[in-house]
Design an enzyme around this catalytic site. Structure first.
Site, short mmCIF file in Angstrom:
data_model
loop_
_atom_site.label_atom_id
_atom_site.label_comp_id
_atom_site.label_asym_id
_atom_site.label_seq_id
_atom_site.Cartn_x
_atom_site.Cartn_y
_atom_site.Cartn_z
N GLU A 154 0.70 -1.05 0.08
CA GLU A 154 -0.16 0.36 0.18
C GLU A 154 0.80 1.45 0.40
O GLU A 154 1.42 1.57 0.38
CB GLU A 154 -0.94 -0.51 0.52
CG GLU A 154 -2.02 0.90 1.34
CD GLU A 154 -3.12 0.99 1.90
OE1 GLU A 154 -3.83 -0.09 2.46
OE2 GLU A 154 -3.53 2.26 2.01
N LYS B 49 -7.95 -1.11 11.03
CA LYS B 49 -7.47 -1.85 9.50
C LYS B 49 -6.25 -0.44 9.10
O LYS B 49 -4.88 -0.74 8.68
CB LYS B 49 -8.38 -1.60 8.55
CG LYS B 49 -8.06 -1.80 7.22
CD LYS B 49 -7.28 -1.43 5.99
CE LYS B 49 -7.13 -1.37 4.26
NZ LYS B 49 -6.14 -0.45 4.11
N ASP C 256 4.33 -14.08 12.18
CA ASP C 256 2.63 -14.82 11.98
C ASP C 256 1.70 -14.06 11.94
O ASP C 256 1.05 -13.50 13.36
CB ASP C 256 2.09 -16.34 12.73
CG ASP C 256 1.00 -16.72 11.95
OD1 ASP C 256 0.13 -15.89 11.28
OD2 ASP C 256 1.36 -17.73 12.22
N HIS D 197 -3.17 10.97 -0.25
CA HIS D 197 -2.46 9.40 -0.86
C HIS D 197 -2.13 9.85 -2.49
O HIS D 197 -2.34 8.79 -3.00
CB HIS D 197 -3.64 9.00 -0.87
CG HIS D 197 -4.06 7.98 0.01
ND1 HIS D 197 -5.01 7.01 0.65
CD2 HIS D 197 -3.24 7.85 1.60
CE1 HIS D 197 -4.24 6.58 2.14
NE2 HIS D 197 -3.35 7.72 2.10
#
Ligand code: MEV
Length: 423
Positions: free
Chosen positions: A78, A257, A273, A370
């Site tokens: 991202e 998130k 993990d 962004h």
């Protein structure tokens, strides 16, 4: 199942590739891609290996945790994540850096028994044999005690009528310890079977509520001022956004998130993990029955105070960590000495990431920051060369509306203007 898939796992990698190329009509160039990205060590790590899937790794800078400065490797696809983590970390570093909790992390394994007629009586029976159960667990993995860890406690939970979970509390020292925990649980499960219990399952739990890590920070609200809003206004809005993530699961999911954007990127870079940590984090976020934001922000006088707590049962040895050279290199860059230190850095990166998102949402919105990074990805996806990217982005910045079509037109125009720019 199609015939060619029979015994696929027995084939050599090159033969697998040949079959796949035939079945899926791969071009010579696509086959070259599979070839150049294959890696003999990765081949040993998974079944049916074909090639290796590379992701970008960058470095978050400016992170200060408990007065120590860190450079943090992050692996993510991202575009905005590393820039945002570095920006959030810089803001906090200018305000004294992150503070972190210090507790020793423990893991949980569970052996679930069914057909229990009397929970209290069985619990008492098990409690009386706690030392025996711990010694069965520790004998199943004696190296853990040599490394300063081991099974330390047994507790019981009633799950429903007749179902009881025997929970083992295990210190896995510097390792994530999944295999250790499973081995210990299975050994205890086998013993319980010999004692005529019905064992439904014996396995670790990824809800590591005894591995909670907290990172917090305090920021002068004046430092949050933007071109359009004052520092106190931005701080107030961040606190409101935090409240929103506590009351609305739709917003909480996106809030979390954003936190996991940073956390996962460090987990991957350090060979941990990330699915285990993700599932534990989201279960913890819902631990009071409502799914909530993992971090909170509030204003106290002239300060914005942020805090993030989540289970972070991470490791610095064992499993793929000992095999993947880049992981060891990344540990060296982070100057990691213990699993706890790694958990502290990861929680701090999560909060830095969240701060950057909160600040953007409270000011210009997410898209403004962004855009430049998205234009870069768009330019690459329409076939711009690395030599053309900067000029193309400058062109896109002039457009009132950017999409794939307008980007293609801009690229064509650029190539007409400077036909030698294309390499
Ligand atoms: C984007 O990957 C993550 C954010 O949506 C997180 C958030 O909204 O808090 C920016």
């Amino acid at each position: 199942m199609e015939d060619w898939q029979h015994g696929f796992y027995k084939l050599k990698r090159a033969k697998r590739q040949q079959l796949i190329a035939q079945q899926f009509d791969l071009s010579k160039k696509q086959e070259e891609l599979l070839d150049t990205q294959q890696d003999p060590i990765n081949e040993q790590m998974v079944e049916n290996y074909l090639t290796s899937f590379h992701l970008p790794q960058g470095l978050a800078v400016n992170l200060v945790v408990d007065h120590q400065s860190y450079v943090v490797p992050m692996v993510t696809e991202e575009p905005s994540v590393i820039a945002a983590a570095s920006n959030g970390a810089k803001l906090v570093a200018a305000n004294g850096g992150f503070k972190v909790s210090q507790s020793r992390a423990m893991r949980t394994g569970q052996i679930v028994l069914t057909g229990i007629s009397d929970f209290n009586k069985t619990s008492e029976w098990l409690t009386q044999r706690e030392n025996q159960i711990l010694s069965i667990a520790n004998q199943a993995k004696p190296s853990m005690q040599r490394h300063g860890g081991g099974a330390t406690k047994v507790t019981m939970r009633l799950l429903k009528n007749g179902w009881l979970s025997v929970d083992l509390l295990i210190d896995t020292a510097a390792a994530m310890g999944a295999n250790t925990i499973n081995t210990m649980c299975e050994a205890v499960g086998e013993w319980l079977t010999t004692q005529h219990f019905h064992v439904l399952t014996a396995i670790l739990s990824n809800l590591a509520t005894d591995s909670l890590q907290t990172a917090s920070c305090t920021i002068d609200v004046a430092d949050l001022a933007s071109t359009t809003s004052s520092g106190p206004e931005v701080a107030q809005k961040i606190a409101q956004l935090s409240d929103l993530a506590q009351l609305d699961p739709y917003r909480a999911t996106t809030h979390n998130k954003g936190i996991m954007n940073g956390i996962d990127a460090v987990l991957i870079a350090t060979g941990n993990d990330w699915r285990a940590i993700e599932s534990g984090a989201h279960a913890y976020a819902a631990s009071d029955g409502n799914y909530k934001g993992l971090s909170t922000w509030s204003v106290a006088g002239t300060k914005l105070i942020g805090s993030l707590t989540l289970p972070l049962p991470v490791g610095i040895v064992g499993g793929s960590i000992d095999i993947v050279g880049l992981v060891q290199l990344n540990q060296q860059i982070m100057k990691i000495k213990s699993a706890q230190q790694l958990a502290q850095i990861i929680a701090s990166i999560g909060l830095a990431q969240n701060l950057a998102a909160m600040k953007a949402l409270a000011t210009d919105g997410i898209q403004a920051g962004h855009m430049q990074l998205q234009y870069r990805a768009l330019a690459l996806s329409i076939g711009a060369t690395t030599a053309e990217i900067e000029t193309l982005i400058a062109k896109l910045n002039q457009l009132p509306h950017v999409d794939r079509q307008s980007a293609r037109t801009a690229l064509k125009q650029l190539r007409k203007e400077s036909p030698h720019g294309k390499n």
